[in-house]
Structure formats: C-alpha cells, structure tokens
Design a protein around this motif. Structure first.
Motif: not given
Length: 296
Positions: A41, A51, A272
């Motif tokens: 991420l 997030f 994502i």
C-alpha cells in the motif's frame, strides 16, 4: 482525497466455528493481514488515497503492534459506545461496551458508526421493547459520533435504505443525515452509502445511475461531504465506481464470495489496484478531453 476502507467484520472466526478465516490463527490474524498488505500500500500516493482498516476490538492491539514505520494504514474500531469516561465523571462503568477513550488508548484513529448491521441491531432492540419509532436509532448514532469526535477520532458514518424503504429513500436518507450528523463537524466525517436492499446473495446490485443519484443527493444535503460506496467495493465494480465523480472511494469486506469464501489480503490488494488504475485512466481521459476541446 480517496478513501479505501476495510470492514473486517467477524472474519476472524474459523470455519469449524462457522466462520471464514482460513488465513491465520486467530491470535495472529491482524498481524497476518497487515504484514501482507501495508508494504504494498506504500506504493500509492498518500496525498491521493488513504487506507482505513476497521478491526474487531480484540485484534486492535495486535494490529497496532504490527504497524511498520511509515505504514499508510489507519486503524479503526467497529463503532463505539454512546457515552465515554470523563474526568470527574464516569471513570469506566461501561461493562461490555467500547468507550471512545478506550479505543483511542488502544491505538484507533478512526471508527465506523451506523453500519447497516449496527442499525439493524439497535432497531431489533427497540422492536423487542415494543417501540415503533425507529428515529431513535439515528439519535443514538449521533451520540456515538459526538463521543468519537470529542476524542479526536475521525468517523466513517454509514447510511442506507432497506428494501421496504426504497420508495421513501429520500426521506430515509435525509433523516439519517440530518439527525445522525446534527451538530457534527463534517470535515471529520466520511459518509458511506450502503444500499442495503442490494447487498447479499441473490440480490441485484445497485447500478451506476442509482449510485450516482444517491451520491449527488448526499453531497447536496451535506454541502460537499466526502462519500464512499459502502455496498461493497470489489473486483467486479471497482472500475465502475472509479468512474463516478461523486464517489470518493469504497468499503471492502469479503474479497471472495464463492468456494472458500472469506477475506484474503492478496485479493484485497487486487481490488485496490483495479480501482486506482481505473481512477488514473479516468483522470487521463478527462485531461485529454479538456485539452482537445481547448485545441491543445
């Protein structure tokens, strides 16, 4: 800012107890999820997307201890109690509840409030007591939001209409917004729209036109508050949701709905990726279209 939220519900329970956790022992479950997501991420621009992960309460300390330096993950809890500890007041007589003070001390920066499952639980309690005025649910949720904000937490506030409320969706959502967010600083709140009538096996998912209509309505009512799709961001709808200008992200829960259904970190990352790539493609097309119109 885009918001990718993860509601881990009770996905920690193993199949032999009727759950869907096939990824890690319960005591290492939060650690496994963070270890297999937060590094990847970091590849995304923190100024463009954040997030949030909302864990069941008992996993929060393990999740906090598993955060890496510079982790892009914001940890949150799944709602809080409508009252809190207070210097000179209640010092902790909240058996079985989650006061905001306890969640902040545990390491939570955010909380989710008003998820359809929480709303249904509160409605069920009122029904059991013979109460038919369910507007009390929104007043209770407002108290929870106020407690969270007073402790410096940010809030993901969920709203949505059930099947029997579809014909009155405007009135239902208006009350959830007006009562639930009364006196609230909307700069500290992201709204998640859950079309409850379209969630679950055998139900027809809300389409782009319907989601767009609702998102525009919410933004008009709240004068531009951020709105994410709370009905389930998944591989099948990620690109579509990314194409809706009024939608500022989505809420992920299960990542696999057939076979060994459950939440799987690698599938979460794939959702994502699809969403963010579609978002960038849409931006490029908009910029390209504007340049063409201007003769550039």
């Amino acid at each position: 800012m885009k918001h990718i939220c993860l509601n881990l519900k009770r996905f920690d329970i193993t199949p032999d107890y009727g759950g869907v956790n096939r990824i890690a022992p319960v005591e290492k479950w939060a650690e496994f999820i963070l270890r297999n997501t937060q590094g990847k991420l970091k590849a995304y621009d923190g100024n463009e997307v954040e997030f949030d992960m909302f864990f069941p309460e008992e996993h929060i300390l393990n999740a906090v201890s598993s955060l890496e330096p510079g982790s892009p993950v914001n940890l949150g809890c799944q709602s809080i109690y409508r009252k809190d500890t207070l210097i000179g007041g209640n010092f902790g007589a909240f058996t079985g509840e989650r006061p905001a003070s306890a969640m902040v001390l545990a390491g939570c920066r955010k909380t989710m409030i008003g998820h359809c499952e929480e709303r249904q639980d509160k409605k069920g309690i009122l029904e059991a007591a013979g109460v038919k005025d369910f507007s009390a649910v929104n007043r209770i949720l407002n108290q929870e939001i106020q407690c969270a904000l007073n402790r410096g937490m940010k809030v993901l506030y969920c709203i949505g209409e059930r099947s029997e409320e579809q014909g009155q969706w405007k009135e239902v959502l208006s009350q959830q917004l007006e009562v639930g967010l009364a006196g609230v600083d909307l700069g500290q709140v992201v709204i998640a729209y859950e079309p409850v009538w379209s969630i679950g096996p055998g139900k027809i998912p809300a389409d782009k036109a319907y989601i767009t209509k609702i998102a525009r309505f919410i933004k008009e009512k709240t004068k531009g508050a951020e709105v994410i799709y709370g009905g389930g961001l998944k591989k099948e709808n990620a690109a579509m949701l990314a194409s809706i200008e009024e939608i500022d992200g989505g809420l992920i829960a299960l990542t696999r709905f057939q076979g060994e259904m459950g939440f799987y970190p690698e599938e979460y990352l794939e959702i994502i990726r699809i969403y963010m790539e579609a978002l960038q493609l849409n931006k490029s097309e908009i910029i390209g279209g504007a340049a063409h119109e201007n003769g550039i």
